[in-house]
Design an enzyme around this catalytic site. Structure first.
Site, PDB file in Angstrom:
ATOM      1  N   ASP A 144       0.792  -1.231   0.000  1.00 35.28           N
ATOM      2  CA  ASP A 144       0.000   0.000   0.000  1.00 35.28           C
ATOM      3  C   ASP A 144       0.820   1.276   0.000  1.00 35.28           C
ATOM      4  O   ASP A 144       0.352   2.331   0.430  1.00 35.28           O
ATOM      5  CB  ASP A 144      -0.966  -0.010   1.185  1.00 35.28           C
ATOM      6  CG  ASP A 144      -2.173  -0.889   0.911  1.00 35.28           C
ATOM      7  OD1 ASP A 144      -2.665  -0.871  -0.234  1.00 35.28           O
ATOM      8  OD2 ASP A 144      -2.612  -1.602   1.832  1.00 35.28           O
TER       9      ASP A 144
ATOM     10  N   ASP B 237      -7.872  -4.200  -3.853  1.00 32.14           N
ATOM     11  CA  ASP B 237      -7.401  -2.909  -3.354  1.00 32.14           C
ATOM     12  C   ASP B 237      -6.106  -2.466  -4.041  1.00 32.14           C
ATOM     13  O   ASP B 237      -5.832  -1.265  -4.176  1.00 32.14           O
ATOM     14  CB  ASP B 237      -7.126  -2.957  -1.847  1.00 32.14           C
ATOM     15  CG  ASP B 237      -8.147  -3.725  -1.037  1.00 32.14           C
ATOM     16  OD1 ASP B 237      -8.645  -4.755  -1.541  1.00 32.14           O
ATOM     17  OD2 ASP B 237      -8.428  -3.327   0.100  1.00 32.14           O
TER      18      ASP B 237
END
Length: 401
Positions: A115, A180
């Site tokens: 991320d 994601d």
């Protein structure tokens, strides 16, 4: 005398329930002003602490949870301050945005999760866009290098989670990739533009193409987790981690897919990416469980609908993506903006937008982190606020055209 008469007439109209046009605030301006005031309250808390706190959500005791730079959500609050600086022109916000951004610089070296795009692009990316500070560029390129270390040759994907510890290790996965991760590709595209190194772009394309191939069902909905073999690249499992069931439609996952593939289309011009974003959006739009206010349940197949929590974070992310879609070469482009406007009207209503000074100084209420993990259920989340503010910016830009 004329000024006095004008003021008296204005007061008369207000007392009679009318509002002079000159005193009305637009939807956009009212929400920007509220966001500035609400996040301004949190900024006062942070500055009074003498620390560089990074607010994420509310804990079960209603106190604010603050994260470190390694948390995947650490870029959203600095990013929100950058957007508010841009939208308000308030120069007092500039040094604060800079300070909160540099506080998470060390994230550029993270290699243990995927991320880095969320973290660095939302903070340093907005900072670079608004200031052209070359030192921000260096951070972004280094972050892309770190993210590149997670690219796996056999499956041609960026691995999302490590599986050597924690709850991920208990699932039997080898190379899990979550939907994601599409949101982290924007950093890779930007890094190629900044550095001239095409390897970042090529990794992003490889990941997007494999995701397009493996993550989606015929109806346009997406799985949350695809587990790949590191040996031959084959699919080992199609699972969920945060959704209701492996075959259910976890709403924020659908939002990540829509937004992420819109970015891929913007950066490549390859229509297949936009087609997938539209297909996933139409799945959500036409779902029998979509509420009339367009704020989805946390999972569209959750068993106790309509008595299931909503997810404002999924709604704000979808709204932001739809505003961008409305600027692209699509049929009936204005309909995507109209749908986004309807989402934003709901989010800005008292049903979802907190009263000033409440909700831990977060803007939106009623988001969901992970019900299967019994974590962050019906709480504010900083990424719901970030995409809400981004959607306001995009709406404002469109309506100025």
């Amino acid at each position: 005398m004329k000024n006095w008469i004008a003021l008296a007439f204005s007061a008369f109209l207000i007392s009679c329930g009318g509002t002079p046009k000159t005193l009305e605030k637009s939807f956009i301006d009212e929400n920007i002003d509220f966001a500035r005031a609400q996040l301004g309250n949190e900024i006062e808390v942070i500055e009074a602490s003498g620390k560089c706190l990074n607010p994420v959500t509310l804990k079960k005791d209603s106190s604010v949870y603050y994260c470190g730079y390694g948390d995947w959500r650490s870029g959203f609050f600095p990013g929100s301050v950058w957007y508010l600086y841009e939208l308000t022109g308030d120069t007092a916000l500039l040094p604060l945005a800079q300070k909160y951004t540099w506080a998470i610089e060390e994230a550029k070296n993270l290699t243990w999760h995927h991320d880095i795009g969320f973290i660095v692009n939302c903070s340093f990316g907005n900072g670079l866009r608004l200031t052209a500070d070359p030192s921000y560029k260096d951070v972004m390129v280094q972050a892309a290098k770190s993210l590149s270390t997670r690219f796996r040759e056999a499956p041609q994907v960026i691995q999302s989670w490590n599986v050597d510890k924690g709850w991920q290790s208990e699932r039997g996965w080898e190379c899990p990739v979550i939907i994601d991760n599409m949101m982290n590709l924007e950093l890779m595209f930007e890094a190629t533009r900044l550095s001239g190194d095409s390897s970042f772009y090529n990794i992003a394309i490889a990941h997007a193409d494999r995701t397009l191939q493996e993550h989606f069902r015929p109806d346009g909905s997406c799985y949350h987790v695809i587990d790949y073999s590191l040996k031959d690249g084959s699919v080992r499992n199609r699972h969920t981690a945060q959704g209701y069931a492996h075959e259910s439609a976890w709403s924020r996952g659908q939002a990540w897919a829509i937004y992420g593939f819109v970015v891929c289309y913007r950066e490549t011009g390859d229509r297949k990416y936009l087609d997938q974003a539209l297909k996933t959006f139409n799945f959500m739009k036409n779902h029998k469980a979509m509420p009339t206010d367009l704020i989805p349940y946390w999972d569209m197949d959750a068993p106790n609908i309509p008595n299931e929590p909503r997810d404002a974070s999924a709604a704000s992310c979808i709204a932001s993506a739809l505003y961008e879609i409305s600027t692209m070469d699509v049929e009936n482009a204005s309909e995507y903006k109209a749908y986004a406007d309807s989402i934003m009207t709901s989010l800005a209503s008292p049903a979802y937008r907190a009263a000033l000074g409440t909700n831990g100084n977060f803007i939106l209420m009623h988001s969901v982190g992970s019900i299967p993990h019994n974590s962050e259920i019906d709480v504010p989340l900083n990424y719901a606020d970030y995409y809400f503010i981004e959607a306001l910016k995009r709406k404002k830009d469109i309506e100025k055209m």
